[in-house]
Design a protein around this motif. Structure first.
Motif, PDB file in Angstrom:
ATOM      1  N   CYS A  23      -1.936  -6.714  -6.938  1.00 24.18           N
ATOM      2  CA  CYS A  23      -0.566  -6.625  -6.427  1.00 24.18           C
ATOM      3  C   CYS A  23      -0.039  -8.005  -6.042  1.00 24.18           C
ATOM      4  O   CYS A  23      -0.604  -8.677  -5.183  1.00 24.18           O
ATOM      5  CB  CYS A  23      -0.496  -5.694  -5.223  1.00 24.18           C
ATOM      6  SG  CYS A  23       1.177  -5.545  -4.539  1.00 24.18           S
TER       7      CYS A  23
ATOM      8  N   CYS B 252       8.216  -0.988  -7.226  1.00 25.08           N
ATOM      9  CA  CYS B 252       7.655   0.299  -6.800  1.00 25.08           C
ATOM     10  C   CYS B 252       8.370   0.807  -5.544  1.00 25.08           C
ATOM     11  O   CYS B 252       8.669   1.991  -5.432  1.00 25.08           O
ATOM     12  CB  CYS B 252       6.154   0.202  -6.576  1.00 25.08           C
ATOM     13  SG  CYS B 252       5.629  -0.958  -5.284  1.00 25.08           S
TER      14      CYS B 252
ATOM     15  N   ILE C  97      -1.080  -0.186  -9.668  1.00 23.93           N
ATOM     16  CA  ILE C  97      -1.006   1.171  -9.115  1.00 23.93           C
ATOM     17  C   ILE C  97      -1.861   2.103  -9.962  1.00 23.93           C
ATOM     18  O   ILE C  97      -1.815   2.067 -11.194  1.00 23.93           O
ATOM     19  CB  ILE C  97       0.453   1.651  -9.065  1.00 23.93           C
ATOM     20  CG1 ILE C  97       1.271   0.713  -8.163  1.00 23.93           C
ATOM     21  CG2 ILE C  97       0.530   3.097  -8.571  1.00 23.93           C
ATOM     22  CD1 ILE C  97       2.754   0.995  -8.149  1.00 23.93           C
TER      23      ILE C  97
ATOM     24  N   CYS D 172       5.060  -0.834 -12.136  1.00 25.46           N
ATOM     25  CA  CYS D 172       4.229  -1.968 -11.717  1.00 25.46           C
ATOM     26  C   CYS D 172       3.910  -2.883 -12.900  1.00 25.46           C
ATOM     27  O   CYS D 172       3.169  -2.491 -13.808  1.00 25.46           O
ATOM     28  CB  CYS D 172       2.933  -1.476 -11.083  1.00 25.46           C
ATOM     29  SG  CYS D 172       1.917  -2.847 -10.478  1.00 25.46           S
TER      30      CYS D 172
ATOM     31  N   ILE E 190      -2.798   1.268  -4.515  1.00 24.39           N
ATOM     32  CA  ILE E 190      -2.470  -0.038  -5.072  1.00 24.39           C
ATOM     33  C   ILE E 190      -3.679  -0.950  -4.943  1.00 24.39           C
ATOM     34  O   ILE E 190      -4.239  -1.106  -3.855  1.00 24.39           O
ATOM     35  CB  ILE E 190      -1.257  -0.652  -4.340  1.00 24.39           C
ATOM     36  CG1 ILE E 190      -0.028   0.237  -4.550  1.00 24.39           C
ATOM     37  CG2 ILE E 190      -1.001  -2.077  -4.843  1.00 24.39           C
ATOM     38  CD1 ILE E 190       1.213  -0.228  -3.826  1.00 24.39           C
TER      39      ILE E 190
ATOM     40  N   ARG F 217       0.856  -1.185   0.000  1.00 22.51           N
ATOM     41  CA  ARG F 217       0.000   0.000   0.000  1.00 22.51           C
ATOM     42  C   ARG F 217       0.890   1.233   0.000  1.00 22.51           C
ATOM     43  O   ARG F 217       2.038   1.205   0.428  1.00 22.51           O
ATOM     44  CB  ARG F 217      -0.953   0.019   1.178  1.00 22.51           C
ATOM     45  CG  ARG F 217      -0.311   0.289   2.513  1.00 22.51           C
ATOM     46  CD  ARG F 217      -1.359   0.428   3.581  1.00 22.51           C
ATOM     47  NE  ARG F 217      -0.737   0.527   4.902  1.00 22.51           N
ATOM     48  CZ  ARG F 217      -1.394   0.499   6.016  1.00 22.51           C
ATOM     49  NH1 ARG F 217      -2.706   0.371   6.000  1.00 22.51           N
ATOM     50  NH2 ARG F 217      -0.768   0.603   7.168  1.00 22.51           N
TER      51      ARG F 217
END
Length: 82
Positions: free
Chosen positions: A38, A50, A24, A19, A33, A4
């Motif tokens: 993710c 990131c 993102i 990413c 995010i 996050r």
């Protein structure tokens, strides 16, 4: 686990193109995010890209979305189908 971005984000745009899962996105105040996308770069890189490019270190492990490496690998495989 998912990552996050904290409220300390300065919207510098460094993380967005890094990413590989396109997780993102631009939120109302700072970048955010998508935890469903993710994989902490599992399936792509050894480390989270990131986090590596963030100039102010405002990206962290999301405490509410803890996943094992195996779970992240499964998520990566599922995302490749989409």
């Amino acid at each position: 686990m998912a990552l996050r971005i904290t409220d300390a984000c300065i919207n510098c745009d460094m993380c967005l193109p890094e990413c590989p899962n396109e997780a993102i996105f631009e939120g109302q105040k700072v970048y955010e995010i998508d935890v469903a996308r993710c994989t902490e770069c599992v399936g792509f890189y050894e480390h989270q890209t990131c986090m590596a490019v963030c100039p102010i270190d405002c990206i962290e492990i999301h405490p509410e979305h803890i996943e094992s490496k195996a779970a992240l690998e499964e998520k990566f495989k599922a995302l490749k189908i989409i």
